[in-house]
Design an enzyme around this catalytic site. Sequence first.
Site, PDB file in Angstrom:
ATOM      1  N   SER A 122       0.817  -1.211   0.000  1.00 52.29           N
ATOM      2  CA  SER A 122       0.000   0.000   0.000  1.00 52.29           C
ATOM      3  C   SER A 122       0.852   1.262   0.000  1.00 52.29           C
ATOM      4  CB  SER A 122      -0.937   0.013   1.204  1.00 52.29           C
ATOM      5  OG  SER A 122      -0.240   0.328   2.376  1.00 52.29           O
ATOM      6  N   LYS A 159       1.058   3.847   7.205  1.00 56.03           N
ATOM      7  CA  LYS A 159       0.441   4.714   6.199  1.00 56.03           C
ATOM      8  C   LYS A 159       0.851   6.170   6.415  1.00 56.03           C
ATOM      9  CE  LYS A 159      -3.517   1.796   5.170  1.00 56.03           C
ATOM     10  NZ  LYS A 159      -2.895   1.317   3.937  1.00 56.03           N
TER      11      LYS A 159
END
Lengths: 207, 207
Positions: A122, A159
């Site tokens: 990701s 993230k």
Amino acid sequence: MKKELTEIQKKILDYLIDQKVSKGIPPTLAEIAKHFGYKNRATVQQHLQAIEKKGYIKKNPKLSRAIEVTVEEKFFIPRPILGEVAAGNPLTIYPDAIDTVELPTIVRMPKDSFLLRVKGDSLKDAYIFSGDIVIVNPNLEPKNGQIVVAILDDAAVVKRFYKKKNEIELVSENPEYKPIVIEKKYPSFKIVGIVIGVYRSMNKKAV
Amino acid sequence: MKKELTEIQKKILDYLIDQKVSKGIPPTLAEIAKHFGYKNRATVQQHLQAIEKKGYIKKNPKLSRAIEVTVEEKFFIPRPILGEVAAGNPLTIYPDAIDTVELPTIVRMPKDSFLLRVKGDSLKDAYIFSGDIVIVNPNLEPKNGQIVVAILDDAAVVKRFYKKKNEIELVSENPEYKPIVIEKKYPSFKIVGIVIGVYRSMNKKAV
DNA sequence: TAAAATACCATACATTTGTATGGTAAAATT
DNA sequence: AATTTTACCATACAAATGTATGGTATTTTA
């Protein structure tokens, strides 16, 4: 199934983990006692015995600071805050977007940091790939745009962090994943630290 | 400039780092003594004092296991190898290729390894980007497909290595760059070492 | 309601730990 | 040749450390 820890026992276990992560070395009984305001080590001693009996730590008798946390996921399981989980309704998050992270042997890094191995892609547009090891500093306040490690329910995610008015957004650089939005008061959410570096061994292939 | 450690002092420092990395906690004097076969702690004590005097560690007196290694970077500064390589080509020709960086202890690596800062994006398909720092081991024979650092005329390049019959091919993963083909006897060509790892600091922006 | 678990306290004590001191011998430096 | 550094040894000791034991009070469980 392991027995449940009491609140105080949880706090002590938490402290053990915190110390190991931040200082790189487990505390002594005296240090624990001081931190919790106990007037003698025997109190700590008894708590540790109780925690050990429940299987969360292992003590090497006679050796100083020889407290081993035996529950690896321990780092990511309910901390005191998280323990009070979910009075409210959980947010709708995107489970598929959550990357899980393995916490390797906690290594003391120059600046109290520790390591995480990244799984999932990701963040590939941030040049972080599956199999990479990120170095995480738990003592920094996250700034917008920085890459952070966060605990969300039972998973840890790596993230990019954006703070907004009433919510926090965790964004993947990979457009395939949608951002995770967290309301500020969401109980089982915690920023673990900021990614200050990435390391990749060329010997091991990325998974 | 820090004083040089003696062989034994180096070994002890090594052991300190090893223990910290593998066990997560610095050893006690007794443990060090046992490991090295010393019959008493005083010997270790004196070695530690010598090492501390030379500035490689810092001890927190009275506290157990409170040995802090203060010179991680020490292990990563450019090594003599580069000097040898530079016999024909003075080091000053490519000063930008060589740099010292603060590396976390995790990236502790084989002796004589050194660091290079990568410039250019010719390896971006190998997940190595401009600004990344590659860890180079000069003591390994390059195998086909490995990423190597080579000196070609007066430039240092980081590319993937392929050995063919009569020539060596240095390939960029980025298709924008064409492979460099070197005839085996080409004089100003030398393999400096093999890239065994990549590190990137998130604080500094990639150049 | 009785028993067990929890959460502290205090004191005592054997080890562990770090450190100080003094000594020997060899190697390196001056 | 004299001195310093290095590399060990032994002993001694205070402080730190882990642990054992016994006690009180509250909460939880049976």
